[in-house]
Design a protein around this motif. Structure first.
Motif, mmCIF file in Angstrom:
data_model
loop_
_atom_site.group_PDB
_atom_site.id
_atom_site.type_symbol
_atom_site.label_atom_id
_atom_site.label_comp_id
_atom_site.label_asym_id
_atom_site.label_seq_id
_atom_site.Cartn_x
_atom_site.Cartn_y
_atom_site.Cartn_z
ATOM 1 N N TYR A 226 0.835 -1.213 0.000
ATOM 2 C CA TYR A 226 0.000 0.000 0.000
ATOM 3 C C TYR A 226 0.866 1.259 0.000
ATOM 4 C CZ TYR A 226 -3.347 3.493 1.603
ATOM 5 O OH TYR A 226 -4.119 4.617 1.709
ATOM 6 N N LEU A 227 1.928 1.264 0.789
ATOM 7 C CA LEU A 227 2.793 2.440 0.863
ATOM 8 C C LEU A 227 3.596 2.626 -0.424
ATOM 9 C CD1 LEU A 227 4.108 2.102 4.527
ATOM 10 C CD2 LEU A 227 2.387 3.696 3.658
ATOM 11 N N GLN A 228 4.014 1.509 -1.016
ATOM 12 C CA GLN A 228 4.799 1.591 -2.242
ATOM 13 C C GLN A 228 3.946 1.944 -3.457
ATOM 14 O OE1 GLN A 228 7.930 1.592 -2.555
ATOM 15 N NE2 GLN A 228 8.776 0.577 -0.749
ATOM 16 N N ARG A 229 2.634 1.820 -3.318
ATOM 17 C CA ARG A 229 1.742 2.089 -4.459
ATOM 18 C C ARG A 229 1.921 3.504 -4.994
ATOM 19 N NH1 ARG A 229 -3.556 3.955 -4.909
ATOM 20 N NH2 ARG A 229 -3.518 4.339 -2.658
ATOM 21 N N GLU A 230 2.190 4.461 -4.108
ATOM 22 C CA GLU A 230 2.392 5.843 -4.521
ATOM 23 C C GLU A 230 3.869 6.160 -4.718
ATOM 24 O OE1 GLU A 230 0.101 7.886 -5.366
ATOM 25 O OE2 GLU A 230 -1.642 6.724 -4.713
ATOM 26 N N ALA A 231 4.718 5.628 -3.842
ATOM 27 C CA ALA A 231 6.148 5.959 -3.900
ATOM 28 C C ALA A 231 6.852 5.243 -5.039
ATOM 29 C CB ALA A 231 6.819 5.620 -2.571
ATOM 30 N N ASP A 232 6.549 3.947 -5.234
ATOM 31 C CA ASP A 232 7.224 3.152 -6.266
ATOM 32 C C ASP A 232 6.234 2.121 -6.809
ATOM 33 O OD1 ASP A 232 8.898 1.753 -7.913
ATOM 34 O OD2 ASP A 232 10.442 1.362 -6.396
ATOM 35 N N PRO A 233 5.434 2.481 -7.812
ATOM 36 C CA PRO A 233 4.422 1.560 -8.330
ATOM 37 C C PRO A 233 4.999 0.242 -8.826
ATOM 38 C CG PRO A 233 4.037 3.783 -9.146
ATOM 39 C CD PRO A 233 5.367 3.806 -8.459
ATOM 40 N N ALA A 236 5.400 -1.954 -5.901
ATOM 41 C CA ALA A 236 4.097 -2.403 -5.410
ATOM 42 C C ALA A 236 3.562 -3.556 -6.251
ATOM 43 C CB ALA A 236 3.112 -1.235 -5.419
#
Length: 271
Positions: A226-233, A236
């Motif tokens: 969930y956190l990587q979805r915005e930072a590093d798709p 994710a």
């Protein structure tokens, strides 16, 4: 030689194939979206490794808790005749329909610092909320119904005739449980345990609400995704596929073992 199964109306094949496509299609799309040249690098970062390790440890702990609590609960629901049982059964199944975040809120108001039980634990120096223990409790809360439903259904299907025969021969309830009931329930116990583990492995909402997202302590793999979805798709997507693969392997291996155990059990009872 295995006898052929019942014929299936051909018109049922169309919605069945559509259903299979509905389930498999998104997973194929997910695999297609992965950047395969950098897949290994994306899933082996320190944060990813810590999240996966924490997920496996907490899922295993929550599954053990589900077995310790769920087997007696299923036995009571299937064998005991209490008027309050329908209410208890509804409460046990409630996590299946509740939004996970609501479950997390309920756990927080039970075990949190100012919760119904948490305030007393806090006075003893025991803090549960926003800890690894909170992750285990959140996962067990949402996974427990899967084990209870599976075992209760198996107990009702198996019936009580073998237990009654053993009891008439002088066996105590404890001996009947260990020598008759539990062996008959072994395939269902394996299936229910696997379902609980898989559900624990994918738990997100209740964990985030009750345990937070602290790296190395409460940030499981779903939270990391969930956190990587915005930072590093790309990370994710890679981690999502990794979680899918782990879950599929666990379910396939366990259900294969459960199927062979069920076949041996049918031979044992002469079915």
């Amino acid at each position: 030689m295995r006898s052929p199964g019942p014929s299936v109306p051909r018109w049922l094949l169309v919605p069945a194939l559509l259903g299979f496509a509905f389930v498999v299609g998104p997973l194929v799309a997910l695999a297609k979206a992965v950047r395969w040249p950098s897949f290994w690098a994306l899933v082996t970062t320190p944060a990813s490794h810590a999240a996966l390790e924490l997920s496996l440890r907490t899922a295993l702990a929550s599954t053990v808790l589900c077995v310790l609590l769920g087997v007696p609960m299923a036995m009571v629901l299937a064998r005991v005749r209490w008027r309050v049982l329908p209410v208890l059964r509804a409460m046990v199944l409630l996590p299946l329909v509740l939004p996970p975040v609501v479950g997390g809120m309920a756990l927080l108001y039970m075990f949190g610092r100012y919760g119904l039980l948490g305030r007393h634990l806090e006075a003893l120096g025991i803090r549960i909320a926003f800890s690894t223990t909170a992750v285990v409790l959140a996962e067990a809360f949402v996974a427990l119904p899967f084990l209870v439903i599976t075992l209760e259904g198996a107990m009702r299907t198996t019936g009580e005739r073998y237990e009654r025969v053993a009891a008439t021969l002088g066996a105590s309830p404890t001996v009947v449980w260990w020598r008759i009931t539990l062996p008959l329930l072994r395939p269902a116990l394996i299936s229910g345990t696997v379902l609980s583990f898989a559900r624990s492995l994918g738990e997100f909402g209740a964990t985030l609400t009750f345990a937070g997202s602290l790296q190395g302590r409460t940030r499981t793999l779903p939270l990391e995704i969930y956190l990587q979805r915005e930072a590093d798709p790309d990370a994710a997507v890679a981690l999502s596929l990794l979680l899918v693969v782990v879950a599929v392997v666990i379910v396939l291996v366990a259900y294969r073992g459960a199927g062979s155990n069920a076949a041996r059990r049918r031979e044992w009872v002469g079915l």
